[in-house]
Motif scaffolding. Structure first.
Motif, PDB file in Angstrom:
ATOM      1  N   ARG A  16       0.839  -1.211   0.000  1.00 44.69           N
ATOM      2  CA  ARG A  16       0.000   0.000   0.000  1.00 44.69           C
ATOM      3  C   ARG A  16       0.872   1.259   0.000  1.00 44.69           C
ATOM      4  O   ARG A  16       0.568   2.229  -0.679  1.00 44.69           O
ATOM      5  N   PHE A  18       3.953   1.482  -1.078  1.00 49.85           N
ATOM      6  CA  PHE A  18       4.649   1.609  -2.359  1.00 49.85           C
ATOM      7  C   PHE A  18       3.707   2.174  -3.427  1.00 49.85           C
ATOM      8  O   PHE A  18       4.086   3.047  -4.208  1.00 49.85           O
ATOM      9  N   ALA A  19       2.460   1.694  -3.444  1.00 46.81           N
ATOM     10  CA  ALA A  19       1.499   2.190  -4.439  1.00 46.81           C
ATOM     11  C   ALA A  19       1.276   3.685  -4.263  1.00 46.81           C
ATOM     12  O   ALA A  19       1.246   4.446  -5.238  1.00 46.81           O
ATOM     13  N   ARG A  23       2.392   6.870  -6.719  1.00 46.34           N
ATOM     14  CA  ARG A  23       1.468   7.925  -7.149  1.00 46.34           C
ATOM     15  C   ARG A  23       2.057   9.304  -6.844  1.00 46.34           C
ATOM     16  O   ARG A  23       1.875  10.244  -7.597  1.00 46.34           O
ATOM     17  N   GLU A  28       9.268   4.765 -10.451  1.00 49.37           N
ATOM     18  CA  GLU A  28       9.483   3.560  -9.651  1.00 49.37           C
ATOM     19  C   GLU A  28      10.711   3.633  -8.752  1.00 49.37           C
ATOM     20  O   GLU A  28      10.668   3.233  -7.586  1.00 49.37           O
ATOM     21  N   ASP A  30      12.290   6.312  -7.545  1.00 49.01           N
ATOM     22  CA  ASP A  30      12.074   7.265  -6.451  1.00 49.01           C
ATOM     23  C   ASP A  30      11.071   6.710  -5.443  1.00 49.01           C
ATOM     24  O   ASP A  30      11.200   6.944  -4.237  1.00 49.01           O
ATOM     25  N   GLN A 113      -4.446   5.005 -14.539  1.00 49.45           N
ATOM     26  CA  GLN A 113      -3.182   5.382 -13.895  1.00 49.45           C
ATOM     27  C   GLN A 113      -2.624   6.654 -14.497  1.00 49.45           C
ATOM     28  O   GLN A 113      -2.168   7.546 -13.772  1.00 49.45           O
ATOM     29  N   LEU A 116      -4.690   9.596 -13.322  1.00 47.41           N
ATOM     30  CA  LEU A 116      -4.349   9.932 -11.929  1.00 47.41           C
ATOM     31  C   LEU A 116      -3.016  10.687 -11.884  1.00 47.41           C
ATOM     32  O   LEU A 116      -2.880  11.701 -11.203  1.00 47.41           O
ATOM     33  N   VAL A 127      -7.325  12.265  -3.552  1.00 53.72           N
ATOM     34  CA  VAL A 127      -8.197  11.252  -4.172  1.00 53.72           C
ATOM     35  C   VAL A 127      -7.699   9.851  -3.824  1.00 53.72           C
ATOM     36  O   VAL A 127      -8.476   8.958  -3.481  1.00 53.72           O
ATOM     37  N   TRP A 128      -6.395   9.681  -3.858  1.00 58.87           N
ATOM     38  CA  TRP A 128      -5.821   8.361  -3.557  1.00 58.87           C
ATOM     39  C   TRP A 128      -6.116   7.957  -2.110  1.00 58.87           C
ATOM     40  O   TRP A 128      -6.564   6.839  -1.840  1.00 58.87           O
ATOM     41  N   VAL A 132      -8.830   5.088  -2.712  1.00 55.37           N
ATOM     42  CA  VAL A 132      -8.087   3.833  -2.712  1.00 55.37           C
ATOM     43  C   VAL A 132      -7.864   3.367  -1.276  1.00 55.37           C
ATOM     44  O   VAL A 132      -8.153   2.228  -0.930  1.00 55.37           O
TER      45      VAL A 132
END
Ligand SMILES: [Zn+2]
Ligand SMILES: [Zn+2]
Lengths: 188, 253
Positions: A16, A18-19, A23, A28, A30, A113, A116, A127-128, A132
């Motif tokens: 979670r 990492f996702a 965003r 990836e 960073d 994606q 977003l 929003v995330w 999410v």
């Protein structure tokens, strides 16, 4: 809190975090650095965490602050100029003419994606965290360090901008599909 | 009737089914009369629904190894493992003192001595070495000037890359900022034939103790140059490690 239990609970959040990091950074490498740095700080201050309280909110708060610190260290602007300009501008966007005919549920994951990622940072994060991660407005206010009214306004603006972007993408596909595919073209 | 502005502030809690009944009624009443707000609400609900439905896909999985690297930060975070100037052990003092004397005697702009990084540090650097080579190697190679400028511009790391390694068959294939203690380690990736060689430049003031160096089949050799600690790390025999350290500017003593 028992250190081993803390470690186990904290590490269970790695997907979670990492996702969310992906965003925020949209990159990836960073995002990996950001998550690793977040855990380092979390373990360092684990003594301050009270067992039984909201570990997920606590970890996301560290992620948010670490992101701001890393960006500052890398010499980028501390304020997302992008977001600020949008936030101060009146919301005078026009929703698509026939929105009910668009089938957003057909949106491809890659388009979602990309849409977003196209949002101003403050909206993207709000929003995330809401849709999410399903944090409450109060929790998001705590994570991002802004008032609840600002949180709601960012969620609202972010969702609408996301919708507009997806509608535009969907229209592009329909146009590219050409006159041969009437059922698709009629949705535009 | 409420103004569109009043309604705008209630839109999100209504879309989220979190508004009080009275507010919900106000918003619904307004939406029946106002096509513009109706469209806004439609957009907000549709976007919300889509993201909620895709949440699991959007989260997905963290890359392989990230969890292990995050777990490894716990050891790094433990108070005993992170003194402000890390790990200059008592055994290290005479070396540092000797180095100071060399500097004083020679009056050189930089001095060098070979020291061995601690096992804990070498383990962290080895994991980083493996990660960075798998993700960030540039097969075409890079110019040292370009990497040096990028490190300074992007990360504020101001170092002078060694000039010698190319002559020893070492090709620069990457450069980035990596994590070590408080951050900001310059990580330079080199190739010598099939061997992947990392050169880490620690922050000013960071020093290392003298202990074992072999971790996961890799060896690390550290030296000081220009007031910083540099660490060479590769899967190579000790003699070759020393030779590479010399190529990077270490002066054996
Ligand atoms: Zn209205
Ligand atoms: Zn690295």
């Amino acid at each position: 809190m028992d250190p081993a239990a803390f470690e186990q609970d904290a590490l269970a959040l790695v997907d979670r975090l990492f996702a969310a990091a992906l965003r925020l950074t949209r990159n990836e490498a960073d995002a990996q650095d950001l998550v690793q740095d977040t855990y380092l700080r979390a373990f360092r201050s684990s003594g301050q965490f009270e067992a039984g309280t909201n570990l997920r909110g606590w970890m996301f708060t560290i992620l948010h602050n670490t992101f701001l610190n890393q960006r500052r260290d890398r010499g980028r602007s501390p304020i997302d100029a992008d977001s600020e300009a949008v936030e101060q501008a009146p919301d005078d966007r026009q929703a698509a003419a026939n929105p009910e005919e668009l089938l957003l549920r057909e949106t491809m994951d890659a388009d979602l994606q990309a849409a977003l990622n196209g949002l101003p940072e403050a909206y993207r994060e709000a929003v995330w965290l809401r849709d999410v991660e399903q944090f409450s407005y109060e929790e998001i206010a705590g994570i991002a360090g802004v008032p609840i009214g600002t949180v709601m306004s960012r969620i609202s603006r972010g969702r609408r901008a996301l919708y507009d972007d997806l509608v535009t993408r969907s229209g592009d596909y329909a146009r590219r599909a050409g006159a041969g595919d009437e059922s698709r073209a009629r949705r535009v | 009737m409420d103004s569109c502005r009043d309604i705008d502030a209630l839109m999100t809690p209504v879309a989220d089914n979190e508004a009080a009944a009275a507010d919900r009624a106000r918003v619904e009443g307004h939406l029946r009369e106002c096509a513009s707000c109706h469209r806004q609400m439609h957009a907000e609900r549709e976007a919300r629904q889509l993201v909620l439905e895709r949440a699991a896909t959007l989260v997905g999985h963290a890359p392989l190894g990230l969890r292990a690297r995050c777990a490894a930060t716990r050891a790094q975070a433990a108070p005993a493992a992170r003194p402000r100037l890390p790990l200059l052990s008592r055994a290290g003092w005479p070396m540092a003192l000797a180095a100071t004397l060399v500097l004083a005697v020679a009056g050189a702009a930089f001095y060098s001595l070979v020291i061995n990084p601690s096992k804990a540090v070498a383990a962290q650097l080895t994991l980083d070495h493996l990660k960075c080579f798998s993700l960030f190697e540039e097969p075409a190679g890079l110019s040292p000037a370009e990497v040096q400028a990028a490190l300074k511009a992007r990360h504020g790391i101001d170092i002078v890359l060694p000039a010698g390694p190319e002559a020893s068959g070492l090709t620069l294939v990457g450069g980035r900022r990596c994590l070590y203690l408080d951050g900001s380690v310059a990580h330079l990736l080199y190739r010598k034939g099939a061997t992947r060689v990392s050169l880490f430049v620690l922050p000013t003031g960071a020093k290392l103790s003298q202990t074992d160096v072999d971790v996961l089949g890799h060896s690390a050799v550290a030296f000081t140059r220009g007031g910083r600690t540099w660490v060479v790390l590769a899967r190579a025999p000790h003699a070759e490690m020393k030779a590479m350290a010399s190529a990077f500017g270490a002066v054996a003593n």
